[in-house]
Write a protein that holds these residues in place. Structure first.
Motif, mmCIF file in Angstrom:
data_model
loop_
_atom_site.group_PDB
_atom_site.id
_atom_site.type_symbol
_atom_site.label_atom_id
_atom_site.label_comp_id
_atom_site.label_asym_id
_atom_site.label_seq_id
_atom_site.Cartn_x
_atom_site.Cartn_y
_atom_site.Cartn_z
ATOM 1 N N LEU A 391 0.797 -1.224 0.000
ATOM 2 C CA LEU A 391 0.000 0.000 0.000
ATOM 3 C C LEU A 391 0.832 1.279 0.000
ATOM 4 C CD1 LEU A 391 -2.895 -0.920 2.480
ATOM 5 C CD2 LEU A 391 -2.921 -0.934 -0.023
ATOM 6 N N ASN A 392 2.148 1.133 0.220
ATOM 7 C CA ASN A 392 2.966 2.334 0.293
ATOM 8 C C ASN A 392 4.347 2.136 -0.329
ATOM 9 O OD1 ASN A 392 5.041 4.012 2.367
ATOM 10 N ND2 ASN A 392 3.330 5.186 1.524
ATOM 11 N N GLY A 393 5.048 1.131 0.134
ATOM 12 C CA GLY A 393 6.426 0.948 -0.310
ATOM 13 C C GLY A 393 6.566 0.768 -1.808
ATOM 14 N N VAL A 394 5.628 0.042 -2.402
ATOM 15 C CA VAL A 394 5.732 -0.228 -3.833
ATOM 16 C C VAL A 394 5.642 1.060 -4.653
ATOM 17 C CG1 VAL A 394 3.258 -0.591 -4.188
ATOM 18 C CG2 VAL A 394 4.892 -1.795 -5.639
ATOM 19 N N TYR A 395 4.919 2.065 -4.138
ATOM 20 C CA TYR A 395 4.782 3.323 -4.868
ATOM 21 C C TYR A 395 6.030 4.203 -4.737
ATOM 22 C CZ TYR A 395 -0.096 1.925 -4.943
ATOM 23 O OH TYR A 395 -1.256 1.237 -5.133
ATOM 24 N N ARG A 396 6.825 3.919 -3.748
ATOM 25 C CA ARG A 396 8.023 4.730 -3.506
ATOM 26 C C ARG A 396 9.233 4.183 -4.244
ATOM 27 N NH1 ARG A 396 7.952 6.223 2.892
ATOM 28 N NH2 ARG A 396 9.579 7.623 2.135
ATOM 29 N N THR A 397 9.145 2.912 -4.697
ATOM 30 C CA THR A 397 10.336 2.287 -5.291
ATOM 31 C C THR A 397 10.124 1.727 -6.688
ATOM 32 O OG1 THR A 397 9.775 0.168 -4.237
ATOM 33 C CG2 THR A 397 11.218 1.660 -3.007
ATOM 34 N N GLN A 398 8.850 1.577 -7.119
ATOM 35 C CA GLN A 398 8.580 0.883 -8.376
ATOM 36 C C GLN A 398 7.845 1.788 -9.355
ATOM 37 O OE1 GLN A 398 9.862 -2.148 -8.626
ATOM 38 N NE2 GLN A 398 10.426 -2.256 -6.459
ATOM 39 N N THR A 399 8.008 1.482 -10.636
ATOM 40 C CA THR A 399 7.263 2.185 -11.673
ATOM 41 C C THR A 399 5.838 1.657 -11.718
ATOM 42 O OG1 THR A 399 7.787 0.564 -13.393
ATOM 43 C CG2 THR A 399 9.387 2.348 -13.020
ATOM 44 N N PRO A 400 4.912 2.411 -12.340
ATOM 45 C CA PRO A 400 3.537 1.917 -12.431
ATOM 46 C C PRO A 400 3.434 0.530 -13.057
ATOM 47 C CG PRO A 400 3.590 4.235 -12.990
ATOM 48 C CD PRO A 400 5.025 3.803 -12.829
ATOM 49 N N GLN A 401 4.235 0.232 -14.086
ATOM 50 C CA GLN A 401 4.181 -1.091 -14.695
ATOM 51 C C GLN A 401 4.643 -2.163 -13.718
ATOM 52 O OE1 GLN A 401 2.938 -2.091 -17.560
ATOM 53 N NE2 GLN A 401 3.539 -4.233 -17.135
ATOM 54 N N GLU A 402 5.710 -1.862 -12.981
ATOM 55 C CA GLU A 402 6.212 -2.812 -11.983
ATOM 56 C C GLU A 402 5.207 -2.988 -10.851
ATOM 57 O OE1 GLU A 402 11.045 -2.072 -12.425
ATOM 58 O OE2 GLU A 402 9.833 -0.748 -11.130
ATOM 59 N N GLN A 403 4.529 -1.905 -10.496
ATOM 60 C CA GLN A 403 3.507 -2.013 -9.444
ATOM 61 C C GLN A 403 2.422 -2.995 -9.862
ATOM 62 O OE1 GLN A 403 2.159 2.021 -9.025
ATOM 63 N NE2 GLN A 403 4.203 2.774 -8.500
ATOM 64 N N ASN A 404 1.928 -2.890 -11.099
ATOM 65 C CA ASN A 404 0.886 -3.800 -11.573
ATOM 66 C C ASN A 404 1.360 -5.242 -11.553
ATOM 67 O OD1 ASN A 404 -0.913 -1.684 -12.029
ATOM 68 N ND2 ASN A 404 -0.279 -1.408 -14.165
ATOM 69 N N GLU A 405 2.608 -5.453 -11.919
ATOM 70 C CA GLU A 405 3.151 -6.815 -11.923
ATOM 71 C C GLU A 405 3.246 -7.376 -10.504
ATOM 72 O OE1 GLU A 405 6.871 -6.488 -13.919
ATOM 73 O OE2 GLU A 405 5.982 -6.174 -15.904
ATOM 74 N N ILE A 406 3.617 -6.530 -9.551
ATOM 75 C CA ILE A 406 3.712 -6.979 -8.155
ATOM 76 C C ILE A 406 2.329 -7.320 -7.618
ATOM 77 C CG2 ILE A 406 4.235 -6.209 -5.809
ATOM 78 C CD1 ILE A 406 6.575 -4.609 -7.050
#
Length: 628
Positions: A391-406
């Motif tokens: 809910l937070n960390g992924v937005y601080r370290t990953q691109t939107p495409q990487e977020q969707n994959e995670i």
């Protein structure tokens, strides 16, 4: 010629009578006439004899009643002790059934049968039948006899089969193996489970009705205790009955089923939790479950016009037509069946597939199903750490495409764990149950019979203002900025009952508090995706609170620390609500207290529904009503 010594026989043929003293005539009494009585008249003597007979009869009856009541009292002591032990057996039975301790159920049922039989024998004699007709004590006698009969019928009826039923319904037994749930045993015991639930429900209604008559205090306490124990047991049997009727058909026992799964993102709040971040499709057939599709919620729609006709209430309260145009926004309504209906139609228009039901969950619920997720540089995360990352960390370290994959990877892992049963099936089921109670897991079926079974459970997520006699207060949160900054918000809701009103309604004070956990010193390091790309005051959190009054009730006032604040009364599905916007700077706390009047004759405890956030909502419900 006579001689003094000859006597009367020498006096001729007939002796002369001996003179007697004249009878005494009493002196007359003034005001009286006639002669005085020498004794009571016959009717007086008869009356006295009748009175003695009546008194003797009364004494006999009183002695018989005393003997009868003593006999009944001795039996009542025996029955009360047996009923106390039987009530404890019911509580033990319910606790063991819920905990899955099926090996102990047979022993507990045997104890319950023995104690129930003792109570029945102690209350089934002719003395109880006679005492039940006596004024004053009759209701108490009947109450004890009724409790004994109720418990005995349960002990000899459906409860002996509960051990077998609960063994079949044990999470370890129902756990999928190789991606499939064996539905046969559950279908086999479904009639017994339903019968047990109906019997417990009838027993509960019978014991609840005992309280309508004035009883001796000891019996009233026993009746309340038994009622509470039966109510707890009914919760278990009702859940088991619904599960036995729902699980087989919903898992494809009567034909294949497809379900849309909405995974919400609580960092951007909506009334039901958060925006729909990921959409999955599950296919079920004869107990076998497969993941057949998944995609980001943003890729469904948007639609030029609402996919369903929105009501004026929905347009006015929930932001125009947004509810019906974006999949991400279907959770803006606090009524999950309505959200499911809209999402189902959106999916049909997007893909051509008509699903049979809709489920909703969030990262907190998914994390409870996983032993851990390897996040790469962050290592293996689980529990709260995994939730924080999603809910937070992924937005601080990953691109939107990487977020969707995670997100897709975590959703698939959670599905795999669920479909295989994992290493701890009971723990997994317990986690799902906790998620349902917190509003993080909701289920809707398009089949009317299944929807009816889901109605009123923690899974249905419906907007309602009263449940039985319990008023329902709703406090829902909407984010009003395109950002994930609400991850840093803590929510608390306190309900205090101020008293009852002459018309049977109650006055409640409901305080809604939001606290920002944003660190002012770190705001500059937060990415635009978190704080909002167009924000002029980075780190500010803007929220809207929707506060719903119970059915038939209303909101009469609202105030914050500065004084009264204006109300914006609206109606949604016949429920009055008011909404207020909050703006929180970094580290700031803000609260509003609402004065709410419930509907009439809503005497039960207040039910509070809230929007589940990244962390649990802190709630308290205090009952200050006089005499309660």
């Amino acid at each position: 010629m006579t001689h003094p010594g000859w006597g009367e026989k020498w006096m001729g043929a007939q002796a002369l009578p001996t003179p007697r003293a004249p009878a005494r005539t009493p002196s007359p009494v003034p005001g009286r006439t006639g002669t005085a009585r020498t004794g009571p008249p016959f009717w007086t003597r008869r009356r006295r004899r009748a009175l003695r007979v009546v008194l003797l009869g009364v004494v006999t009856v009183l002695l018989a009643v005393v003997f009868l009541l003593t006999w009944v009292a001795l039996d009542a002591v025996r029955a009360r002790g047996a009923l106390d032990r039987a009530a404890r057996d019911v509580a033990t039975l319910q606790a063991d059934a819920v905990a899955g301790r099926t090996d102990r159920l047979d022993v507990t049922v045997a104890d319950l049968q023995r104690h129930a039989a003792h109570a029945r024998d102690a209350t089934s004699g002719a003395n109880w039948s006679l005492a039940g007709r006596l004024p004053g004590v009759g209701p108490t006698v009947e109450a004890v006899a009724t409790m004994a009969t109720v418990v005995d019928r349960l002990a000899r009826g459906p409860l002996p089969r509960l051990a077998e039923v609960m063994e079949v319904a044990d999470p370890a037994t129902l756990a999928p193996r190789d991606g499939r749930v064996d539905l046969g045993p559950l279908r086999q015991v479904a009639p017994d489970v339903r019968s047990a639930d109906e019997a417990v429900g009838y027993a509960l209604r019978t014991v609840t009705g005992i309280g309508d008559e004035p009883l001796l205090p000891q019996v009233s306490v026993a009746a309340r205790d038994l009622r509470d124990r039966l109510a707890d047991l009914r919760m278990s049997t009702a859940t088991a009955s619904r599960a036995a009727q729902l699980i087989p058909p919903m898992l494809g026992a009567d034909g294949p089923r497809d379900y849309l799964v909405l995974v919400q993102n609580n960092a951007e709040p909506r009334a039901l939790g958060g925006i729909v971040g990921t959409v999955l499709v599950l296919h079920a057939d004869e107990g076998r479950i497969e993941l057949t599709d998944q995609r980001p919620g943003a890729q469904v729609g948007s639609f030029d016009r609402p996919v369903v006709e929105l009501t004026r209430d929905e347009q006015r309260v929930l932001g125009g037509n947004d509810l019906g145009r974006w999949m991400q926004n279907v959770t803006a309504t606090p009524d999950f069946p309505r959200a499911a209906e809209v999402a189902r139609e959106m999916w049909r228009r997007e893909t051509g597939q008509t699903v049979d039901g809709v489920l909703s969950t969030d990262p907190v619920a998914l994390a409870g199903l996983l032993d851990g997720v390897d996040t790469g540089p962050g290592g293996v995360l689980r529990g709260d750490e995994l939730v924080s990352y999603l809910l937070n960390g992924v937005y601080r370290t990953q691109t939107p495409q990487e977020q969707n994959e995670i997100f897709a990877d975590v959703a698939e892992r959670a599905f795999t764990a669920l479909s295989t049963g994992g290493s701890d099936p009971a723990g997994m089921v317990g986690s799902l149950a906790a998620s349902a109670r917190d509003g993080r897991l909701s289920v809707w079926s398009s089949e009317p019979a299944e929807a009816d079974l889901l109605e009123g459970t923690v899974l249905d997520g419906a907007l309602r203002g009263v449940t039985a006699d319990r008023p329902v207060v709703g406090v829902f949160t909407q984010g009003i900025q395109m950002a994930k900054i609400a991850y840093y918000v803590d929510t608390a809701v306190d309900v205090v009952e101020r008293g009852s009103r002459p018309d049977g309604s109650r006055e409640l004070a409901v305080t809604v508090t939001y606290t920002s956990r944003v660190d002012a010193g770190e705001v500059a390091d937060l990415p635009d995706y978190v704080v909002g790309a167009d924000e002029t005051r980075p780190g500010e959190v803007r929220l809207r609170a929707l506060v719903y009054a119970p059915a038939g009730g209303r909101i009469v006032a609202a105030s914050d620390k500065s004084g009264d604040v204006g109300l914006s009364p609206q109606k949604h599905d016949e429920l009055w609500l008011s909404f207020h916007d909050f703006s929180l700077n970094a580290g700031e706390t803000s609260s509003i207290t609402y004065v709410i009047i419930t509907g009439k004759q809503q005497d039960g405890g207040v039910i509070l529904r809230t929007t589940p956030g990244p962390r649990p909502v802190v709630t308290s419900v205090e009952n200050d009503a006089p005499g309660e």
